[in-house]
Design an enzyme around this catalytic site. Sequence first.
Site, PDB file in Angstrom:
ATOM      1  CB  THR A  99      -0.919  -0.008   1.236  1.00 15.67           C
ATOM      2  OG1 THR A  99      -1.770  -1.141   1.140  1.00 15.67           O
ATOM      3  CG2 THR A  99      -1.772   1.227   1.328  1.00 15.67           C
ATOM      4  CB  SER A 135       2.625  -7.995   1.028  1.00 14.44           C
ATOM      5  OG  SER A 135       1.581  -7.948   1.964  1.00 14.44           O
ATOM      6  CB  SER A 136      -2.217 -10.781  -0.304  1.00 16.56           C
ATOM      7  OG  SER A 136      -2.482  -9.975  -1.414  1.00 16.56           O
ATOM      8  CB  THR A 151       0.388  -4.172   6.475  1.00 14.68           C
ATOM      9  OG1 THR A 151      -0.889  -4.097   5.843  1.00 14.68           O
ATOM     10  CG2 THR A 151       1.008  -2.805   6.564  1.00 14.68           C
ATOM     11  CG  ASP A 152      -2.721  -7.708   3.328  1.00 15.33           C
ATOM     12  OD1 ASP A 152      -3.107  -6.989   4.280  1.00 15.33           O
ATOM     13  OD2 ASP A 152      -3.284  -7.726   2.220  1.00 15.33           O
TER      14      ASP A 152
HETATM   15  N1  ASP Z   1      -2.823  -5.559   0.567  1.00 17.18           N
HETATM   16  C1  ASP Z   1      -1.744  -4.687   0.969  1.00 17.18           C
HETATM   17  C2  ASP Z   1      -0.462  -5.486   0.964  1.00 17.18           C
HETATM   18  O1  ASP Z   1      -0.244  -6.219   1.872  1.00 17.18           O
HETATM   19  C3  ASP Z   1      -2.017  -4.124   2.310  1.00 17.18           C
HETATM   20  C4  ASP Z   1      -0.924  -3.235   2.828  1.00 17.18           C
HETATM   21  O2  ASP Z   1       0.062  -2.979   2.221  1.00 17.18           O
HETATM   22  O3  ASP Z   1      -1.127  -2.722   3.919  1.00 17.18           O
HETATM   23  O4  ASP Z   1       0.301  -5.353   0.044  1.00 17.18           O
END
Ligand code: ASP
Length: 506
Positions: A18, A93-94, A124-125
């Site tokens: 993100t 990152s998922s 963050t995922d």
């Molecule tokens: N879906 C995003 C990821 O993990 C969420 C994030 O970056 O907070 O890439």
Amino acid sequence: MASQYPENRVLIIMTGGTICMRPSPEGLVPARGFLEAGMKPNPSFNDGSKPDPLPVMTDANTEEYLPSLRTPLSTYSRHVRYTSFEFPILLDSSSISSAGWSQIANTIRNNYSRYDGFVVLHGTDSLAYTSSALSFMLSDLGKPVILTGSQASIFALQSDAVDNLLGSLIIAGTFTIPEVCLFFNEALYRGNRTTKVSASSFSAFASPNCDPLAKISAMGAEVNWNLIKRPTAIAGFKVIPDLDTAHVACLRIFPGIKPEMIDGVLRVPGLRGLILETFGSGNAPSGEDGSLTSIIRAAVKRGIVIVNVSQCQTGSVSPLYAPATVLGNAGVVFGHDLTTEAALTKLSFLLALPGLSYEEITKQMQISLRGEMTETAKLQFSHPASGLPSLTDQQSVFTALGYAIAAGNLESVIQLLNGDQFDLLGAKDYAENTAVHLAAVGTNNDVLRELLKRGASIHVRNRAANTPLFLAGKVGNQEAVGLLREAGAHLHIEEVETVGKRNHDM
Ligand code: ASP
């Protein structure tokens, strides 16, 4: 333009997430040009000095010079000079996998001698998984590797991106913390202790069983150096790539789970390891007629490593209750206070190491390799090669019991005794005091009563040849004297003689 102040160099490795995302017809997607568009216009990241480009190894053989920036002078009277290397494919990152972890680890290795620290930008995922994985992959690490991301893009009006990135950059460029860390919302955590706890709050991560390694505030960073782990082997930094995530699974136990479901997972072709998320201190239903236990025992016999971790955030998996002990007896490894993320990546790491036997893998799962589990677990199972005397399993658990007795903590005493595998009632400390000796001079006579009710001996003497009764009398604990006498205690004949002689002498 040069500065009179020193600068440290930090390589920012951009993997996606993100933090660098911009809107698209399909929703937010990672966008390139982060340094130029996201950092350069912000005076917190750019002192306007237009430093020269910095060399970056973009793979093992290719060196490129990439544009660099310099932060204004920090509280520590230094600048951080940095550049950003963007991976050819930026990910949500998922979608990261073991290949992505190797890519990050290899980038650090290829640039290790060129930079003082590394900041990895990541979604963050799966950030807690990547942090855990890297902690195992980066062996004998001597420089900070700080992973961060944000809940909102750096291009958003209200975002945590600037704070998270600036905090990471300043810590990586100032403090030689030789660990893989995760920085988020003003706290630096040991990466392999973290877990994502919120999909929207700026306080997105927790480290439930380990305090932050550092906190930042308006005063700067306060590093808890006592917690920092340092590499103790005389060995250079190396990367151990390619975790075996393809042959591990993770399963959450729930009330009513059918043993066949677990058997189904355990019979996935090629499966080598399973992380079992159990209740509380490691409890699972045993199944009608112990069928679940038989399924697990059979899988262990087939060589599958099964690790028991708790669904609870805090506390530890241990043989406290019978169901956990039953699993332990069936060959399931106690995961102590490992997070699921750390357990999964650690097992994948160990399974990928060439030549490790099943016994070695299960043994290593129960000791702390990178600070991923609380050190008492280490005391129970490690055999340090340093030549320092180490405690046996019984001694270390007995030490815990000793502290609980000294603190008068009846609840802990009961817990330790309920899960006793080490004959704690017969154990002795370095001065050959038993638990009863310790309780006789303790602060809570209910603890003494508990020990007596469990059949602890009142006649055993310590190295100074004293009984618990003698010690209780010596410190004037009349209630304990009464209790011990009630339980049949009497002074040893030598004590009677000594007391008699002393009285005679006086
Ligand atoms: N879906 C995003 C990821 O993990 C969420 C994030 O970056 O907070 O890439």
